[in-house]
Design a protein around this motif. Structure first.
Motif, PDB file in Angstrom:
ATOM      1  N   GLY A 120      -0.108  17.334  -6.757  1.00 51.36           N
ATOM      2  CA  GLY A 120      -0.034  18.264  -7.869  1.00 51.36           C
ATOM      3  C   GLY A 120       0.370  17.530  -9.130  1.00 51.36           C
ATOM      4  N   PHE A 121       1.152  18.205  -9.982  1.00 51.32           N
ATOM      5  CA  PHE A 121       1.555  17.636 -11.271  1.00 51.32           C
ATOM      6  C   PHE A 121       2.253  16.291 -11.110  1.00 51.32           C
ATOM      7  CE2 PHE A 121       5.070  17.125 -14.321  1.00 51.32           C
ATOM      8  CZ  PHE A 121       4.344  16.981 -15.490  1.00 51.32           C
ATOM      9  N   MET A 122       3.274  16.231 -10.252  1.00 51.53           N
ATOM     10  CA  MET A 122       4.051  15.002 -10.114  1.00 51.53           C
ATOM     11  C   MET A 122       3.282  13.935  -9.355  1.00 51.53           C
ATOM     12  SD  MET A 122       6.816  13.739 -11.265  1.00 51.53           S
ATOM     13  CE  MET A 122       7.677  15.219 -11.770  1.00 51.53           C
ATOM     14  N   GLY A 123       2.540  14.327  -8.340  1.00 50.68           N
ATOM     15  CA  GLY A 123       1.778  13.354  -7.579  1.00 50.68           C
ATOM     16  C   GLY A 123       0.735  12.641  -8.419  1.00 50.68           C
ATOM     17  N   THR A 124       0.052  13.377  -9.281  1.00 51.07           N
ATOM     18  CA  THR A 124      -0.957  12.744 -10.139  1.00 51.07           C
ATOM     19  C   THR A 124      -0.294  11.836 -11.174  1.00 51.07           C
ATOM     20  OG1 THR A 124      -0.985  14.708 -11.569  1.00 51.07           O
ATOM     21  CG2 THR A 124      -2.654  14.581  -9.846  1.00 51.07           C
ATOM     22  N   MET A 125       0.902  12.227 -11.641  1.00 44.58           N
ATOM     23  CA  MET A 125       1.621  11.353 -12.573  1.00 44.58           C
ATOM     24  C   MET A 125       2.016  10.049 -11.901  1.00 44.58           C
ATOM     25  SD  MET A 125       5.135  12.034 -14.722  1.00 44.58           S
ATOM     26  CE  MET A 125       4.414  13.361 -15.691  1.00 44.58           C
TER      27      MET A 125
ATOM     28  N   LYS B  28       0.834  -1.199   0.000  1.00 48.01           N
ATOM     29  CA  LYS B  28       0.000   0.000   0.000  1.00 48.01           C
ATOM     30  C   LYS B  28       0.870   1.250   0.000  1.00 48.01           C
ATOM     31  CE  LYS B  28      -2.205  -1.164   3.755  1.00 48.01           C
ATOM     32  NZ  LYS B  28      -3.170  -1.094   4.881  1.00 48.01           N
ATOM     33  N   VAL B  29       0.496   2.218  -0.814  1.00 47.11           N
ATOM     34  CA  VAL B  29       1.245   3.464  -0.909  1.00 47.11           C
ATOM     35  C   VAL B  29       0.329   4.649  -0.652  1.00 47.11           C
ATOM     36  CG1 VAL B  29       0.907   3.543  -3.423  1.00 47.11           C
ATOM     37  CG2 VAL B  29       2.733   4.897  -2.391  1.00 47.11           C
ATOM     38  N   VAL B  30       0.846   5.649   0.066  1.00 43.35           N
ATOM     39  CA  VAL B  30       0.166   6.943   0.148  1.00 43.35           C
ATOM     40  C   VAL B  30       1.057   7.954  -0.556  1.00 43.35           C
ATOM     41  CG1 VAL B  30      -1.126   6.467   2.258  1.00 43.35           C
ATOM     42  CG2 VAL B  30       1.140   7.504   2.412  1.00 43.35           C
ATOM     43  N   ILE B  31       0.433   8.844  -1.307  1.00 34.30           N
ATOM     44  CA  ILE B  31       1.159   9.867  -2.058  1.00 34.30           C
ATOM     45  C   ILE B  31       0.993  11.196  -1.344  1.00 34.30           C
ATOM     46  CG2 ILE B  31       1.375  11.073  -4.253  1.00 34.30           C
ATOM     47  CD1 ILE B  31       0.183   8.607  -5.615  1.00 34.30           C
ATOM     48  N   ALA B  32       2.103  11.789  -0.944  1.00 34.54           N
ATOM     49  CA  ALA B  32       2.089  13.077  -0.258  1.00 34.54           C
ATOM     50  C   ALA B  32       2.332  14.183  -1.281  1.00 34.54           C
ATOM     51  CB  ALA B  32       3.152  13.119   0.834  1.00 34.54           C
ATOM     52  N   GLY B  33       1.302  14.957  -1.553  1.00 33.54           N
ATOM     53  CA  GLY B  33       1.377  16.005  -2.567  1.00 33.54           C
ATOM     54  C   GLY B  33       0.731  15.523  -3.844  1.00 33.54           C
TER      55      GLY B  33
ATOM     56  N   ILE C  77       6.746  10.864  -1.743  1.00 31.61           N
ATOM     57  CA  ILE C  77       6.766  12.300  -1.450  1.00 31.61           C
ATOM     58  C   ILE C  77       6.896  13.108  -2.731  1.00 31.61           C
ATOM     59  CG2 ILE C  77       7.970  14.137  -0.197  1.00 31.61           C
ATOM     60  CD1 ILE C  77       8.963  11.900   1.726  1.00 31.61           C
ATOM     61  N   CYS C  78       5.841  13.813  -3.085  1.00 28.40           N
ATOM     62  CA  CYS C  78       5.806  14.678  -4.277  1.00 28.40           C
ATOM     63  C   CYS C  78       5.499  16.111  -3.858  1.00 28.40           C
ATOM     64  CB  CYS C  78       4.753  14.174  -5.267  1.00 28.40           C
ATOM     65  SG  CYS C  78       5.115  12.560  -5.991  1.00 28.40           S
ATOM     66  N   LEU C  79       6.033  16.514  -2.743  1.00 25.67           N
ATOM     67  CA  LEU C  79       5.782  17.824  -2.159  1.00 25.67           C
ATOM     68  C   LEU C  79       6.822  18.837  -2.609  1.00 25.67           C
ATOM     69  CD1 LEU C  79       5.138  16.501   1.431  1.00 25.67           C
ATOM     70  CD2 LEU C  79       3.401  17.623   0.010  1.00 25.67           C
ATOM     71  N   PRO C  80       6.565  20.142  -2.385  1.00 25.65           N
ATOM     72  CA  PRO C  80       7.606  21.141  -2.611  1.00 25.65           C
ATOM     73  C   PRO C  80       8.876  20.778  -1.848  1.00 25.65           C
ATOM     74  CG  PRO C  80       5.495  22.227  -2.318  1.00 25.65           C
ATOM     75  CD  PRO C  80       5.266  20.767  -2.040  1.00 25.65           C
ATOM     76  N   THR C  81      10.021  21.127  -2.404  1.00 24.70           N
ATOM     77  CA  THR C  81      11.310  20.655  -1.908  1.00 24.70           C
ATOM     78  C   THR C  81      11.553  20.977  -0.441  1.00 24.70           C
ATOM     79  OG1 THR C  81      12.161  20.958  -4.147  1.00 24.70           O
ATOM     80  CG2 THR C  81      13.777  20.659  -2.411  1.00 24.70           C
ATOM     81  N   HIS C  82      11.089  22.124   0.034  1.00 25.29           N
ATOM     82  CA  HIS C  82      11.382  22.503   1.417  1.00 25.29           C
ATOM     83  C   HIS C  82      10.685  21.610   2.435  1.00 25.29           C
ATOM     84  CE1 HIS C  82       7.592  24.566   0.614  1.00 25.29           C
ATOM     85  NE2 HIS C  82       7.458  24.825   1.893  1.00 25.29           N
TER      86      HIS C  82
END
Length: 346
Positions: free
Chosen positions: A10-15, A3-8, A70-75
């Protein structure tokens, strides 16, 4: 089934979600995003019927995932990666690994202590044309590599939530978000350079275009690269490289057809074959994944490592940290106008 959860989301997370839906042995168990209306709309568009969480802590407790992507902003990378690793989860983190050397060190140390698997999204190591070029270099078929020039150019990004990509305090600017792809590939193909000499353009989004020469010693190839996003927003995107060998040349241009060509041994220029991922390799056989190139290959490789309990050998946290250090040294070189040595240790 992992099982995976995607954090973020946006563009990359949906891809990433599209790719996970086509991979065997993994399913999406939840999404983490602080913009619920936007994330929910994207989830509906992808037919995803999973919980939407506002924090990693909530997702870990409720979804009980094996993997945090993790597909969140870098910070935010360091905070989320360290929390997930300390919770005993496998982690896939988009590039760049972090904004600073200290953050990269924290992540790498947490990954080492966790006993779990972590991979970083340096997708060019997995991109079909770049893999085919690497195979040619390793084979020696064209002789010694004499020189390599790489480019990565894009229109000014306007798609990030809150325009975070154009805030260098959050993204590191084009040098750290875009150019680092080629820096990482140079590390992968040739190794760590001795020194870097960089010049560039700095504006409201940080170093928006950078030009670098890498020194690999008297017996190494001549290597240069440039990357930036200070083109007009409508300009589009291009990644390219040109390589000169003792017996020929290889040229790649993502905007050309064919994208990858070889001229060798007195023969006319011809396409250099490469293997793109196919939809038939997915668990459902649905969708066209060939256009996803390295994104598909990297996540497939990561999931395979998790399923087999085998640490990845490509795009590891330490490799990502090394590429980050070189890129940060380039930024410092551009800022000071000096040739700088690349640190050998994290």
């Amino acid at each position: 089934m992992k099982k995976v959860v995607i954090a973020g989301f946006g563009f990359m997370g949906t891809m990433h979600a599209q790719i996970y839906n086509q991979l065997r042995g993994v399913r999406i168990a939840g999404i983490i995003d602080t913009h619920p209306a936007k994330a929910s709309k994207s989830m509906v568009g992808l037919g995803l019927k999973v919980p939407l969480y506002s924090s990693l802590k909530e997702a870990l407790a409720d979804a009980e995932p094996d993997i945090v992507d993790i597909c969140l902003p870098t910070h935010w990378h360091a905070r989320f990666a360290v929390e997930a690793l300390r919770a005993g989860r496998h982690v896939f983190c988009e590039k760049p690994l972090a904004l600073t050397r200290n953050e990269a060190r924290r992540i790498a140390e947490a990954a080492k202590k966790s006993g779990t698997i972590m991979q970083v999204g340096h997708c060019i190591r997995f991109w079909p044309e770049y893999q085919a070029f690497e195979s040619l270099v390793r084979s020696g078929r064209a002789g010694k590599l004499l020189s390599l020039t790489l480019q990565r150019r894009a229109g000014r990004p306007s798609y990030s939530v809150g325009d975070w990509l154009n805030d260098s305090a959050l993204s590191g600017g084009a040098s750290l978000d875009l150019h680092i792809h080629d820096v990482d590939y140079i590390h992968h193909l040739i190794g760590r350079p001795r020194t870097v000499t960089s010049r560039g353009t700095k504006d409201y989004s940080g170093w928006s275009h950078i030009f670098t020469t890498y020194d690999f010693g008297p017996n190494g190839p001549t290597v240069t690269s440039e990357g930036g996003w200070n083109y007009p927003a409508q300009w589009g995107f291009q990644m390219a490289f040109q390589a000169v060998f003792e017996k020929g040349t290889v040229e790649f241009d993502s905007t050309a057809n064919p994208t990858l060509t070889l001229t060798i041994s007195g023969r006319p220029r011809q396409p250099l074959p490469f293997r793109a991922p196919k939809a038939g390799e997915s668990s459902t056989g649905a969708g066209n994944v060939s256009s996803l190139g390295g994104y598909f290959n990297e996540l497939k490789s990561f999931v395979d490592c998790v399923r087999r309990g085998r640490a990845p050998q490509v795009a590891t946290p330490m490799q990502a940290a090394e590429s980050l250090i070189t890129t940060l040294t380039e930024i410092q070189s551009a800022a000071t106008g000096k040739t700088l040595s690349v640190p050998a240790k994290l």
